[in-house]
Design an enzyme around this catalytic site. Structure first.
Site, short mmCIF file in Angstrom:
data_model
loop_
_atom_site.label_atom_id
_atom_site.label_comp_id
_atom_site.label_asym_id
_atom_site.label_seq_id
_atom_site.Cartn_x
_atom_site.Cartn_y
_atom_site.Cartn_z
N SER A 1 0.85 -1.18 0.00
CA SER A 1 0.00 0.00 0.00
C SER A 1 0.89 1.24 0.00
CB SER A 1 -0.94 -0.03 1.21
OG SER A 1 -1.86 1.04 1.16
N LYS B 1 -5.41 2.46 -2.90
CA LYS B 1 -4.56 1.92 -1.84
C LYS B 1 -5.36 1.63 -0.58
CE LYS B 1 -0.66 1.71 -4.00
NZ LYS B 1 -0.06 0.38 -4.30
N TYR C 1 -5.88 7.61 -6.42
CA TYR C 1 -4.79 6.77 -5.91
C TYR C 1 -5.06 6.35 -4.46
CZ TYR C 1 -0.06 5.47 -4.42
OH TYR C 1 1.03 4.80 -3.92
#
Length: 333
Positions: A172, A206, A202
């Site tokens: 991550s 994650k 983004y």
């Protein structure tokens, strides 16, 4: 924590206990050094990447680097530290059909999988969708990894070992904090200016990966699943889009250089969180399943959004439904 030494982690003899790893994006950046250390510790490593030539080039460089490092071992160390092997597996995470084909090919080659490192990702790119109609960052970092895990999980739950439990590591980022609120993954954030909203996208990708790990830990407790943040690593190709923007790209480049000098870690140091979670006996399935680790493998707590199990269940259900709608029925997760 900067004194972390991967040489103190367990080594395996592939002729006695054959331990197999599949890693996405292992041909460059953090993935390259993750592969290097697993290879030096005796793992059979499959590097899954889109470009066969780039992966093959990386394999040749990895072999040379490993050989150079082994010249510094003592005779006694050489007798206890065994090299594994490196193999290419073609996969394009922007295509779910490619993920299916790669998983099928891997299952034909191997009967067990001890370690799955979901490492590949892209960051801060313009808005775009894949052939499967997912936003590009979401599919690359999360959705394709979800499908790949489903197709390979049976090889992991069948592992029988007295040494270590099978492990899944999702790479991550501290960037998961870019998703400050819980949004449905249907949100596209295709707005101007892209330079802002690409970070939202983004962060959602994650964050979804951390949700995935937490759900895996509850649904499949026989497999150790963790998420890692490698640290502030700015000398990878993740930021290539930002640094190549007209005019402002130079400012980004200067900013990243300064930030890297103040707080950054190298690509190899960034790999240590994954390496520790992959190899350390100190990461224990009953105690640590579903946890989040940061630089050098230090346990941390992710954002409130990422840490929320109700949100994790919603992310799981959304992903299963979306994949099913596209003809990729989830089988084992």
């Amino acid at each position: 924590m900067s004194s972390f030494d991967p040489n103190l982690l367990p080594y395996f003899n592939p002729s006695v206990e054959r331990r197999v790893c599949l890693i996405t994006g292992g041909n460059s950046g953090l993935g390259y050094y993750t592969v290097l250390h697993l290879y030096l510790h005796g793992y059979v490593v499959y590097l899954a990447g889109r470009s066969q030539q780039r992966v093959q080039n990386a394999i040749e460089l990895l072999k040379k680097e490993a050989a150079a490092r082994r010249t510094k071992y003592t005779h006694a160390q050489l007798g206890k530290r065994f090299l594994g092997s490196l193999h290419l597996l073609q996969i394009d995470l922007l295509s779910l059909d490619s993920v299916e084909q790669a998983a099928k090919e891997f299952r034909q080659k191997e009967k067990c999988l001890h370690l799955l490192v979901l490492n590949a990702g892209i960051m801060a790119v313009p808005y775009g969708t894949t052939v499967d109609r997912f936003e590009v960052q979401l599919q690359t970092s999360y959705v394709s990894h979800f499908l790949l895990t489903d197709r390979l999980l049976g090889l992991m739950t069948s592992v029988e070992s007295d040494e270590q439990d099978p492990r899944i590591i999702f790479v991550s980022s501290v960037g998961h904090w870019f998703a400050p609120f819980h949004f449905s993954l249907d949100y596209q954030f295709d707005y101007f200016p892209n330079i802002i909203f690409t970070l939202f996208r983004y962060g959602m990708a994650k964050c979804a990966g951390i949700h995935f790990v937490k759900s895996l830990a509850r649904r499949h407790p026989s497999v150790l699943a963790v998420a890692v943040h490698p640290g502030i690593v700015l000398n990878t190709n993740l930021f290539s889009h930002l640094t190549h923007l007209p005019l402002i790209g130079t400012l980004f480049w200067v900013f990243f250089q300064i930030f890297d000098w103040l707080l950054g870690v190298s690509n190899e140091e960034g790999s240590y969180a994954s390496v520790r979670c992959a190899l350390s006996d100190g990461v224990d399935r009953p105690a640590d399943n579903g946890k989040y680790y940061t630089t050098f493998g230090l346990e941390m707590t992710p954002s409130p959004v990422a840490n929320n199990t109700v949100y994790a269940d919603e992310t799981w259900a959304w992903t299963v439904r979306q994949l099913d709608d596209r003809g990729h029925t989830i089988e084992t997760l």
